[in-house]
Design an enzyme around this catalytic site. Sequence first.
Site, PDB file in Angstrom:
ATOM      1  N   ASP A 206     -73.533   8.882  -8.796  1.00  0.00           N
ATOM      2  CA  ASP A 206     -73.611   9.850  -7.449  1.00  0.00           C
ATOM      3  C   ASP A 206     -72.487  10.744  -7.900  1.00  0.00           C
ATOM      4  OD1 ASP A 206     -71.142   8.961  -7.053  1.00  0.00           O
ATOM      5  OD2 ASP A 206     -72.010   7.454  -5.373  1.00  0.00           O
TER       6      ASP A 206
ATOM      7  N   GLY B 178     -76.247  -1.395  -5.418  1.00  0.00           N
ATOM      8  CA  GLY B 178     -77.426  -0.511  -5.084  1.00  0.00           C
ATOM      9  C   GLY B 178     -77.313   0.672  -5.864  1.00  0.00           C
ATOM     10  N   THR B 179     -76.292   1.137  -6.016  1.00  0.00           N
ATOM     11  CA  THR B 179     -75.880   2.374  -6.744  1.00  0.00           C
ATOM     12  C   THR B 179     -76.471   2.259  -8.001  1.00  0.00           C
ATOM     13  OG1 THR B 179     -74.224   3.008  -4.985  1.00  0.00           O
ATOM     14  CG2 THR B 179     -74.351   4.298  -6.888  1.00  0.00           C
TER      15      THR B 179
ATOM     16  N   LYS C 147     -77.682  11.067  -5.585  1.00  0.00           N
ATOM     17  CA  LYS C 147     -77.875  10.088  -4.595  1.00  0.00           C
ATOM     18  C   LYS C 147     -77.896  10.229  -3.202  1.00  0.00           C
ATOM     19  CE  LYS C 147     -74.823   6.737  -3.902  1.00  0.00           C
ATOM     20  NZ  LYS C 147     -73.994   5.721  -3.983  1.00  0.00           N
TER      21      LYS C 147
ATOM     22  N   ASP D 295     -68.539   4.320 -12.777  1.00  0.00           N
ATOM     23  CA  ASP D 295     -68.302   4.470 -11.249  1.00  0.00           C
ATOM     24  C   ASP D 295     -67.140   3.636 -11.169  1.00  0.00           C
ATOM     25  OD1 ASP D 295     -68.495   5.272  -8.636  1.00  0.00           O
ATOM     26  OD2 ASP D 295     -70.416   4.248  -8.307  1.00  0.00           O
TER      27      ASP D 295
ATOM     28  N   ARG E 205     -62.973   3.474   0.755  1.00  0.00           N
ATOM     29  CA  ARG E 205     -64.242   4.313   0.948  1.00  0.00           C
ATOM     30  C   ARG E 205     -64.223   5.018   2.392  1.00  0.00           C
ATOM     31  NH1 ARG E 205     -68.819   0.398  -1.353  1.00  0.00           N
ATOM     32  NH2 ARG E 205     -67.311  -0.800  -0.571  1.00  0.00           N
TER      33      ARG E 205
HETATM   34  C1  R5P Z   1     -69.679   5.229  -3.901  1.00  0.00           C
HETATM   35  O1  R5P Z   1     -69.173   6.549  -3.607  1.00  0.00           O
HETATM   36  C2  R5P Z   1     -68.858   4.608  -4.685  1.00  0.00           C
HETATM   37  O2  R5P Z   1     -68.145   5.241  -5.947  1.00  0.00           O
HETATM   38  C3  R5P Z   1     -69.791   3.513  -5.367  1.00  0.00           C
HETATM   39  O3  R5P Z   1     -70.678   4.276  -5.975  1.00  0.00           O
HETATM   40  C4  R5P Z   1     -70.332   2.694  -4.157  1.00  0.00           C
HETATM   41  O4  R5P Z   1     -69.350   2.349  -3.300  1.00  0.00           O
HETATM   42  C5  R5P Z   1     -70.861   1.358  -5.042  1.00  0.00           C
HETATM   43  O5  R5P Z   1     -71.473   0.646  -3.722  1.00  0.00           O
HETATM   44  P1  R5P Z   1     -72.681  -0.269  -3.972  1.00  0.00           P
HETATM   45  O6  R5P Z   1     -72.734  -1.107  -5.217  1.00  0.00           O
HETATM   46  O7  R5P Z   1     -72.815  -1.021  -2.621  1.00  0.00           O
HETATM   47  O8  R5P Z   1     -73.966   0.695  -3.979  1.00  0.00           O
END
Ligand code: R5P
Length: 313
Positions: free
Chosen positions: A171, A227-228, A194, A220, A96
């Site tokens: 997202d 959170g996402t 998001k 994803d 990331r």
């Molecule tokens: C973000 O761009 C990734 O694709 C995931 O959506 C994100 O890293 C997930 O992280 P979390 O579960 O902490 O929201």
Amino acid sequence: MNNCLIFSGSANTALSTNIVRYLEKDLGKMSRNRFSDGEISIAIEENVRGKDVFVVQSSSPPVNENLMELLIMIDAFRRASAERITAVIPYFGYARQDRKDKPRVPITAKLVANLLTASGVNRVITMDLHAPQIQGFFDIPVDHLFAAPVTTAYFQKKGVDENNLVVVAPDVGSVKMARAFAKKMRADLAIVDKRRDGPDEVEVVNLIGNVRNKTAILVDDLISTGGTIVEAAEVLKKNGAVSVYASCTHGVLCGNAIAKIKSAPLKELVITDTIPLSPENNLPVIKVLSVAEMLGEAIKRIHLSSSVSSLFI
Ligand code: R5P
């Protein structure tokens, strides 16, 4: 396959065992210890001179420990005169941090690629990178695999509301992955727009597309703090989705993820075994699919110099 040896780091021995089971082989012999100050000590316990060596190790939490262990293993194989060393990194951590999104920050994904190359690895196999262009951070071949054939097959077999399905990117960064998933599932696509205020803060702003009276699958690359996915699931429910599933290749599941998932409006969260699921995180709502056969098949094809991309046609 006699000239092909497969070794496992300590990040995910269950996955490595399933890979060699698929290939009808045994894991290579290696010992792993610690010096009294905590440094990692590795010793390969069989001859690897002239062999095609595959080292399976996700850089999952504890990320730095697992990454360092992988680098040390590669160094040991290089010094033991392996003919070719392939790092099989089902989950590629630090992905990331793949660009400077503000001044004076590192691009750690590139640093990790440099470290791996400097350690002497000749090739990398990985799966569902956070950003596919991370392949270009390496000047050695990278085989980028996708979990989609495994995850879409699961949802197809389950027959989730196939005539009334919408696949949702939680997202904007996940749109490409979700679009490919939607195409396979012959479903519509929606996007949750998001905005993030801090590294672990999530604020959902907008929903693009129609989810009313539909079954939704959020797609994803990973679920970390949850959170996402959880915020996106709530938005989908508020906008009239009948039920919400999520499919995330890498179940990092750190921080408050488990508490959030427990109270989320999720019918099922599907992850894969690129990262082992600890017993305390093993909720009934979480379904783990195995990518061991796909990784095993990719290893076999690379060893035999046959096509890997045809796995995804
Ligand atoms: C973000 O761009 C990734 O694709 C995931 O959506 C994100 O890293 C997930 O992280 P979390 O579960 O902490 O929201």
